[in-house]
Design an enzyme around this catalytic site. Structure first.
Site, PDB file in Angstrom:
ATOM      1  N   LYS A  91      -6.269 -13.365 -15.392  1.00  0.00           N
ATOM      2  CA  LYS A  91      -7.693 -13.490 -15.037  1.00  0.00           C
ATOM      3  C   LYS A  91      -7.944 -12.670 -13.766  1.00  0.00           C
ATOM      4  O   LYS A  91      -7.626 -13.086 -12.662  1.00  0.00           O
ATOM      5  CB  LYS A  91      -8.006 -14.979 -14.769  1.00  0.00           C
ATOM      6  CG  LYS A  91      -9.415 -15.402 -15.070  1.00  0.00           C
ATOM      7  CD  LYS A  91     -10.529 -15.021 -14.176  1.00  0.00           C
ATOM      8  CE  LYS A  91     -10.591 -15.314 -12.746  1.00  0.00           C
ATOM      9  NZ  LYS A  91     -11.675 -14.483 -12.101  1.00  0.00           N
TER      10      LYS A  91
ATOM     11  N   CYS B 208      -4.024  -8.958   2.415  1.00  0.00           N
ATOM     12  CA  CYS B 208      -3.590 -10.272   2.923  1.00  0.00           C
ATOM     13  C   CYS B 208      -2.600 -10.137   4.069  1.00  0.00           C
ATOM     14  O   CYS B 208      -2.542 -10.971   4.949  1.00  0.00           O
ATOM     15  CB  CYS B 208      -3.011 -11.097   1.795  1.00  0.00           C
ATOM     16  SG  CYS B 208      -1.818 -10.199   0.808  1.00  0.00           S
TER      17      CYS B 208
ATOM     18  N   GLU C 298      -8.810 -15.764   8.708  1.00  0.00           N
ATOM     19  CA  GLU C 298      -8.687 -14.496   7.998  1.00  0.00           C
ATOM     20  C   GLU C 298     -10.088 -13.895   7.826  1.00  0.00           C
ATOM     21  O   GLU C 298     -10.947 -14.478   7.175  1.00  0.00           O
ATOM     22  CB  GLU C 298      -8.059 -14.765   6.622  1.00  0.00           C
ATOM     23  CG  GLU C 298      -7.725 -13.521   5.866  1.00  0.00           C
ATOM     24  CD  GLU C 298      -6.930 -13.812   4.596  1.00  0.00           C
ATOM     25  OE1 GLU C 298      -7.291 -14.742   3.857  1.00  0.00           O
ATOM     26  OE2 GLU C 298      -5.951 -13.082   4.344  1.00  0.00           O
TER      27      GLU C 298
HETATM   28  P1  NAP Z   1     -10.795 -16.286  -4.049  1.00  0.00           P
HETATM   29  O1  NAP Z   1     -11.989 -17.120  -4.226  1.00  0.00           O
HETATM   30  O2  NAP Z   1      -9.535 -16.909  -3.596  1.00  0.00           O
HETATM   31  O3  NAP Z   1     -10.560 -15.507  -5.435  1.00  0.00           O
HETATM   32  C1  NAP Z   1      -9.319 -15.084  -5.935  1.00  0.00           C
HETATM   33  C2  NAP Z   1      -9.259 -15.302  -7.438  1.00  0.00           C
HETATM   34  O4  NAP Z   1      -9.373 -16.700  -7.703  1.00  0.00           O
HETATM   35  C3  NAP Z   1     -10.378 -14.640  -8.209  1.00  0.00           C
HETATM   36  O5  NAP Z   1      -9.899 -14.209  -9.471  1.00  0.00           O
HETATM   37  C4  NAP Z   1     -11.362 -15.769  -8.378  1.00  0.00           C
HETATM   38  O6  NAP Z   1     -12.228 -15.584  -9.477  1.00  0.00           O
HETATM   39  C5  NAP Z   1     -10.441 -16.928  -8.626  1.00  0.00           C
HETATM   40  N1  NAP Z   1     -11.022 -18.249  -8.368  1.00  0.00           N
HETATM   41  C6  NAP Z   1     -12.110 -18.560  -7.629  1.00  0.00           C
HETATM   42  N2  NAP Z   1     -12.317 -19.893  -7.644  1.00  0.00           N
HETATM   43  C7  NAP Z   1     -11.341 -20.434  -8.395  1.00  0.00           C
HETATM   44  C8  NAP Z   1     -11.008 -21.760  -8.780  1.00  0.00           C
HETATM   45  N3  NAP Z   1     -11.723 -22.811  -8.378  1.00  0.00           N
HETATM   46  N4  NAP Z   1      -9.923 -21.948  -9.559  1.00  0.00           N
HETATM   47  C9  NAP Z   1      -9.172 -20.909  -9.954  1.00  0.00           C
HETATM   48  N5  NAP Z   1      -9.451 -19.629  -9.642  1.00  0.00           N
HETATM   49  C10 NAP Z   1     -10.512 -19.393  -8.861  1.00  0.00           C
HETATM   50  O7  NAP Z   1     -11.125 -15.112  -3.071  1.00  0.00           O
HETATM   51  P2  NAP Z   1     -12.568 -14.470  -2.856  1.00  0.00           P
HETATM   52  O8  NAP Z   1     -13.656 -15.503  -2.950  1.00  0.00           O
HETATM   53  O9  NAP Z   1     -12.652 -13.323  -3.741  1.00  0.00           O
HETATM   54  O10 NAP Z   1     -12.427 -14.031  -1.352  1.00  0.00           O
HETATM   55  C11 NAP Z   1     -12.634 -14.991  -0.326  1.00  0.00           C
HETATM   56  C12 NAP Z   1     -11.673 -14.799   0.801  1.00  0.00           C
HETATM   57  O11 NAP Z   1     -10.349 -14.943   0.315  1.00  0.00           O
HETATM   58  C13 NAP Z   1     -11.658 -13.420   1.431  1.00  0.00           C
HETATM   59  O12 NAP Z   1     -12.629 -13.257   2.394  1.00  0.00           O
HETATM   60  C14 NAP Z   1     -10.279 -13.378   1.994  1.00  0.00           C
HETATM   61  O13 NAP Z   1     -10.230 -13.993   3.238  1.00  0.00           O
HETATM   62  C15 NAP Z   1      -9.468 -14.164   1.032  1.00  0.00           C
HETATM   63  N6  NAP Z   1      -8.719 -13.313   0.077  1.00  0.00           N
HETATM   64  C16 NAP Z   1      -7.389 -13.267   0.216  1.00  0.00           C
HETATM   65  C17 NAP Z   1      -6.660 -12.470  -0.637  1.00  0.00           C
HETATM   66  C18 NAP Z   1      -5.191 -12.357  -0.531  1.00  0.00           C
HETATM   67  O14 NAP Z   1      -4.597 -11.454  -1.111  1.00  0.00           O
HETATM   68  N7  NAP Z   1      -4.529 -13.237   0.171  1.00  0.00           N
HETATM   69  C19 NAP Z   1      -7.285 -11.729  -1.625  1.00  0.00           C
HETATM   70  C20 NAP Z   1      -8.673 -11.823  -1.761  1.00  0.00           C
HETATM   71  C21 NAP Z   1      -9.366 -12.632  -0.896  1.00  0.00           C
HETATM   72  P3  NAP Z   1     -13.704 -14.980  -9.215  1.00  0.00           P
HETATM   73  O15 NAP Z   1     -13.495 -13.609  -8.731  1.00  0.00           O
HETATM   74  O16 NAP Z   1     -14.310 -15.055 -10.551  1.00  0.00           O
HETATM   75  O17 NAP Z   1     -14.346 -15.876  -8.187  1.00  0.00           O
END
Ligand code: NAP
Ligand code: MG
Length: 523
Positions: A198, A308, A409
């Protein structure tokens, strides 16, 4: 149509599809199929606002169909029981096919994730291919492991073998869409699991391309690899709670990682998590300053800090602080903000309007907390960049490690510089964080740098370097940066169950229920 999406920061279903553009379906059981509810969502280039196509949005029903397909492909036994050499050859052929069409993936990655042309073509593609190929090689692993001869409580012949876990739900983020897809599917397939991938809603393009290429090879049995584009908040909970799924592998925010652990607990799924970080980058007083300044810039601003492991907390000795900061600011202010497609661009856009607003609110927070913005990021005025989510770099000094800008972060081009007096202080502050993903140490004395690295609580520590991730070495987090490791044999083993088969060599009836343990004669 484009402007309607540009202003939307939300991710999730419910958007209306853009007319007359390529349409991308779900990939389930070896075929492309329309989502049951018929929902599509425009996929956007964050650099230009251009709509690249309409992407199917899976709902719970589609997720269940994909899970059933992956379950059937696993339970059928053909794929998990395939000979290791054969599976390895098959995966090598798949990597060959991906390599032959790598330009298509690089283009998709650049246009959909907003990364620079240089990152897509000179980093993501070669690194992703090497990592995939390494797992293709590791697929030919020896599933039998030896343990010391067991003599007590009985003399036994013991077989320990590694077997695939089963159906793996894999959820990935938008920052490195292609690499994350490779890191997930390659080790899972190499060990004989079946997969439901996904991608993030913002960035499905490179995964769609890769799966298209894999499908075109016709090499994988139906159901072994499935791709579900759609909202994480809908697809995620079904993957995490459905009893037919055996493992969840997730990369993304610590917040969603926590939610995934809670949901996966209902059926005790295996869970690996690669989560956030606020990584310390420590300059020692004997560092090669030219190298350390370039390295610190790269550690923080590569892909605009949307990594990250970014080295977003820079620890500088008080004796070097002013000179180091002045030179850093000079270099950072000359990084070229521009269109992703421009080969000269250093910093492209952020992924979304929401991410841009979030970064801007952190910059304001830093000012409110009393830090000094020695370089203050701003949206560009260049009309060519008007439809993207651009912001130039920010550097804060006078930062206390306990400030929120030093603890949370930000995921954008924002660096905090923390002055230190003794290396002891630097190490203590470096470890004063909930995260533990990565760190950097810069010194001319490698032995000294390694002794500092040994005291940093993090999964990967670079000496005089940053962001280099090797196919053979483990990558993952201490503390709240995650559970488990990716890459190398470490990553491979995360996709295996360990089975022990016990065969007694001097069996007796007395040993059953009468507690007459057979103690082997000592020589
Ligand atoms: P996120 O919400 O953690 O999204 C990552 C993945 O999880 C996406 O595929 C997302 O799908 C999915 N997801 C969202 N809600 C979920 C749930 N309840 N259950 C299972 N999967 C779920 O990250 P984001 O909202 O894109 O970014 C938010 C923050 O996360 C960023 O500002 C950053 O600080 C952090 N981040 C960290 C990393 C890392 O590599 N550590 C990467 C990205 C972001 P959808 O895209 O459909 O929501
Ligand atoms: Mg989210």
């Amino acid at each position: 149509m484009a402007t309607a999406i540009r202003t939307e920061a939300t991710n999730g279903a419910g958007h209306s599809a853009a007319p007359s553009l390529p349409q991308y379906e779900l990939y389930i059981n070896g075929a492309w199929r329309a989502p049951v509810a018929g929902q599509y969502r425009p996929m956007v280039d964050p650099s230009t606002g251009e709509i690249l196509g309409n992407v199917a949005q899976a709902d719970i029903e589609d997720t269940r169909i994909a899970i059933q397909a992956a379950r059937a492909a696993f339970d059928d036994g053909y794929w998990p029981n395939m000979g290791h050499g054969e599976r390895s050859r098959l995966l090598h052929a798949i990597v060959d096919a991906i390599e032959a069409r790598q330009d298509e993936i690089a283009d998709a990655e650049m246009r959909n994730s907003g990364c620079t042309w240089r990152k897509a073509n000179l980093m993501d593609m070669p690194v992703g291919l090497i990592h995939f190929r390494h797992f293709a090689k590791l697929a030919d692993f020896e599933p039998l492991e030896s343990i010391p001869q067991i003599t007590f409580p009985a003399l036994t012949y013991n077989i320990v073998r590694r077997e695939p876990i089963g159906v793996c739900g894999q959820i990935i983020p938008w920052n490195f869409p292609f690499l994350m897809a490779v890191w997930k599917i390659a080790p899972a397939l190499a060990t004989g699991n079946t997969v439901i991938l996904k991608p993030a809603t913002f960035t499905p393009y490179s995964a769609l391309k890769m799966v298209e290429i894999i499908n075109d090879t016709g090499l994988l049995p139906p159901g072994v690899l499935n791709l579900l584009t759609g909202p994480g908040q809908v697809v995620g909970p079904e993957l995490c709670t459905n009893p037919m799924v055996d493992k969840i592998a997730f990369t993304g925010s610590t917040e969603v990682g926590r939610e995934i652990m809670i949901q996966a607990a209902s059926t005790i799924k295996k869970v690996t998590l690669e989560l956030g970080g606020k990584s310390p980058n420590i300059i020692l007083d004997d560092a090669d300053l030219d190298l350390a300044i370039d390295g610190s810039l790269w550690a923080t601003f590569m892909h605009n800090g949307q990594a990250c492991e970014s080295g977003t907390r820079l620890f500088v000795p008080a004796s070097l602080h002013d000179e180091f900061v002045a030179r850093l600011v000079d270099r950072a202010s000359r990084l070229k903000l521009g269109l992703s497609s421009d080969g000269a661009t250093d910093l492209g856009p952020l992924i979304s309007a929401g991410q841009l607003r979030s970064v801007e609110s952190y910059i304001q927070l830093g000012i409110d907390e009393g830090a000094t913005p020695v370089l203050l990021g701003a949206r560009p005025t260049d009309p060519e960049l008007a439809n993207g989510h651009y912001i130039s770099p920010t550097i804060f000094t006078n930062v206390d490690n306990r400030m929120r800008i030093a603890q949370e972060e930000i995921f954008g081009p924002v660096l905090v510089v923390i002055k230190y007096d003794s290396v002891e202080d630097a190490i203590r502050m470096a470890n004063d964080t909930i995260y533990g993903l990565a760190a950097g140490v810069w010194s001319r004395d490698v032995e000294r740098a390694v002794s500092v690295a040994e005291r940093i609580q993090a999964g990967t520590i670079w000496i005089n370097d940053y962001h280099i991730i090797s196919a053979e070495a483990p990558f993952g987090g201490f503390k709240q940066s995650g559970i488990g490791r990716e890459l190398g044999t470490y990553g491979l083993k995360e996709y295996t169950e360990v089975k022990h088969i016990h065969v007694p060599l001097n069996n007796t009836r007395e040993s059953k229920f009468y507690y007459d343990i057979v103690v082997p004669q000592s020589e």
